[in-house]
Design a protein around this motif. Structure first.
Motif, PDB file in Angstrom:
ATOM      1  N   ARG A   9      54.700  79.170  67.378  1.00 58.08           N
ATOM      2  CA  ARG A   9      55.018  77.852  66.823  1.00 58.08           C
ATOM      3  C   ARG A   9      54.151  77.557  65.612  1.00 58.08           C
ATOM      4  O   ARG A   9      54.625  77.017  64.604  1.00 58.08           O
ATOM      5  N   LYS A  50      55.939  65.537  69.819  1.00 60.15           N
ATOM      6  CA  LYS A  50      54.932  66.438  69.272  1.00 60.15           C
ATOM      7  C   LYS A  50      54.066  65.776  68.206  1.00 60.15           C
ATOM      8  O   LYS A  50      52.883  66.112  68.060  1.00 60.15           O
ATOM      9  N   ASP A  51      54.626  64.833  67.454  1.00 54.48           N
ATOM     10  CA  ASP A  51      53.861  64.196  66.384  1.00 54.48           C
ATOM     11  C   ASP A  51      52.958  63.073  66.866  1.00 54.48           C
ATOM     12  O   ASP A  51      52.234  62.474  66.086  1.00 54.48           O
ATOM     13  N   GLY A  88      45.781  74.824  76.421  1.00 57.34           N
ATOM     14  CA  GLY A  88      46.462  73.569  76.678  1.00 57.34           C
ATOM     15  C   GLY A  88      46.291  73.104  78.106  1.00 57.34           C
ATOM     16  O   GLY A  88      46.708  71.996  78.454  1.00 57.34           O
ATOM     17  N   GLY A 125      55.198  70.873  76.804  1.00 52.21           N
ATOM     18  CA  GLY A 125      54.463  70.415  75.642  1.00 52.21           C
ATOM     19  C   GLY A 125      53.158  71.165  75.462  1.00 52.21           C
ATOM     20  O   GLY A 125      52.786  71.525  74.344  1.00 52.21           O
ATOM     21  N   CYS A 126      52.454  71.416  76.571  1.00 51.13           N
ATOM     22  CA  CYS A 126      51.196  72.165  76.513  1.00 51.13           C
ATOM     23  C   CYS A 126      51.421  73.602  76.060  1.00 51.13           C
ATOM     24  O   CYS A 126      50.659  74.138  75.248  1.00 51.13           O
ATOM     25  N   ASP A 147      50.660  63.521  69.094  1.00 47.87           N
ATOM     26  CA  ASP A 147      49.351  64.076  69.472  1.00 47.87           C
ATOM     27  C   ASP A 147      48.338  63.924  68.347  1.00 47.87           C
ATOM     28  O   ASP A 147      48.681  63.925  67.194  1.00 47.87           O
ATOM     29  N   SER A 198      51.380  81.956  73.819  1.00 48.48           N
ATOM     30  CA  SER A 198      50.490  80.843  74.134  1.00 48.48           C
ATOM     31  C   SER A 198      49.247  81.325  74.862  1.00 48.48           C
ATOM     32  O   SER A 198      49.297  82.245  75.675  1.00 48.48           O
ATOM     33  N   LYS A 253      52.350  73.537  72.327  1.00 45.06           N
ATOM     34  CA  LYS A 253      51.209  73.186  71.483  1.00 45.06           C
ATOM     35  C   LYS A 253      50.276  74.363  71.264  1.00 45.06           C
ATOM     36  O   LYS A 253      49.699  74.525  70.177  1.00 45.06           O
ATOM     37  N   SER A 254      50.138  75.205  72.272  1.00 41.42           N
ATOM     38  CA  SER A 254      49.197  76.325  72.172  1.00 41.42           C
ATOM     39  C   SER A 254      49.883  77.628  71.751  1.00 41.42           C
ATOM     40  O   SER A 254      49.260  78.692  71.789  1.00 41.42           O
ATOM     41  N   TYR A 308      59.872  67.856  71.604  1.00 36.02           N
ATOM     42  CA  TYR A 308      59.907  67.862  70.147  1.00 36.02           C
ATOM     43  C   TYR A 308      59.626  66.471  69.594  1.00 36.02           C
ATOM     44  O   TYR A 308      58.856  66.305  68.638  1.00 36.02           O
ATOM     45  N   TRP A 327      61.302  75.531  66.940  1.00 33.20           N
ATOM     46  CA  TRP A 327      62.027  74.354  67.444  1.00 33.20           C
ATOM     47  C   TRP A 327      63.537  74.480  67.260  1.00 33.20           C
ATOM     48  O   TRP A 327      64.301  73.769  67.903  1.00 33.20           O
TER      49      TRP A 327
END
Length: 325
Positions: free
Chosen positions: A245, A322-323, A286, A236-237, A325, A282, A240-241, A319, A253
């Motif tokens: 993405r 992710k929303d 993160g 996830g980290c 955060d 990345s 996210k970075s 996935y 994804w």
């Protein structure tokens, strides 16, 4: 699958109020006397002759001709529980009528609003329904299925946000299965009613839901091991970075991220993180580098074992989360 011709003919007799006669019978209902030649009554653009013409006769009766030309029987859901009559029903009534069958009734519902859906409707009773749709007869055997429970289950799935297309097909994305773990249990029920077209009908006639139910996943379905939790946090980290993405979210994804994980997951944890973060663009904002640095060797090995054996599932959880955060 379609209903037998006798059930369909009975439905037409029921709607038109037909009674047995000894004259040349109608080619469609098979009971009333034919009054007009088929080639004069039916337009050349009509293509569904096998469902309209059910007997060898070349004549059609006045009632069946009127039914053929009745736009309501093409564009509207119709219901009859009294011989010789039918009424237009609201879409919201359809499922209630199916759940509460009468002694004799006919139900026909449009999907595309372009076809004569009533051609597939049969005469139904409390034991078996023959529901007409655009191109098939949906047969419901009430003694073999709990129709009320089925309808409520489908409605709940839609209310929670399960995609209608996936419900119809019975093919769920891994993201859907992770977000809605109760589907595994529901699908055992749904698959019994899918071949006859009943699931498709229920989904089609379940009203749109304005306010989705907040789905609270049960603890037993979301309890992750320490290694699984570490894997989700790490990936996830990195996700996210990821610059890739941020610029190409759909592609990221839709397989890109998982393919890069598969490419490097045979490496040890430190090299895996280095190669993966570089491949997806990345930067360490993160905190994943520090996370790996502070973990024990055993924890790292356990985390990598999870990533190697459950890649698809872990990516799906990342996935799904992710929303949040």
């Amino acid at each position: 699958m379609t209903g037998g011709k006798e059930q369909i003919m009975q439905a037409r007799r029921f709607i038109t109020g037909g009674k047995d006669v000894n004259a040349a019978v109608c080619c469609s209902c098979g009971v009333k006397a034919g009054t007009t030649e088929m080639k004069r009554a039916i337009k050349t653009t009509f293509t569904d002759f096998p469902q309209l013409v059910l007997t060898p006769s070349t004549m059609i009766c006045a009632e069946c001709e009127r039914a053929y030309n009745d736009k309501n029987l093409r564009f509207k859901p119709i219901y009859s529980d009294k011989r010789g009559e039918y009424r237009i029903i609201d879409r919201a009534e359809v499922l209630d009528l199916i759940c509460n069958p009468q002694d004799e009734w006919v139900l026909s519902v449009p999907y595309s609003f372009k076809k004569h859906h009533w051609l597939y409707a049969g005469l139904s009773d409390k034991h078996t329904a023959y529901i007409g749709t655009d191109d098939r007869t949906i047969i419901v055997e009430y003694d073999k299925i709990n129709i009320v429970e089925l309808v409520n289950s489908v409605k709940d799935c839609i209310a929670y946000g399960v995609p209608r297309k996936e419900l119809k097909a019975g093919k769920y994305s891994v993201f859907t299965l992770v977000k809605f773990p109760f589907l595994n249990t529901c699908e055992e029920f749904f698959e019994q009613a899918r071949p006859c077209g009943l699931i498709d009908l229920i989904v089609q006639y379940t009203p749109a839901v304005k306010d989705k139910k907040t789905f609270e996943r049960k603890e037993e379905n979301t309890m992750l091991t320490s290694a699984e939790s570490n894997a989700v946090t790490l990936l996830g980290c990195i996700a996210k970075s990821s610059r890739y993405r941020a610029e190409n979210g759909l592609q990221f994804w839709d397989g890109f991220f998982e393919r890069r994980i598969n490419r490097f997951k045979s490496l040890d944890a430190h090299e895996f993180v280095s190669k993966l973060s570089e491949a997806v663009g990345s930067i360490n904002n993160g905190g994943y580098a520090e996370m790996v640095r502070d973990m024990s060797e055993d924890d790292l090995n356990d985390m990598m074992a999870v990533i190697r054996s459950k890649t698809h599932l872990i990516v799906a959880i990342v996935y799904a989360e992710k929303d949040r955060d």
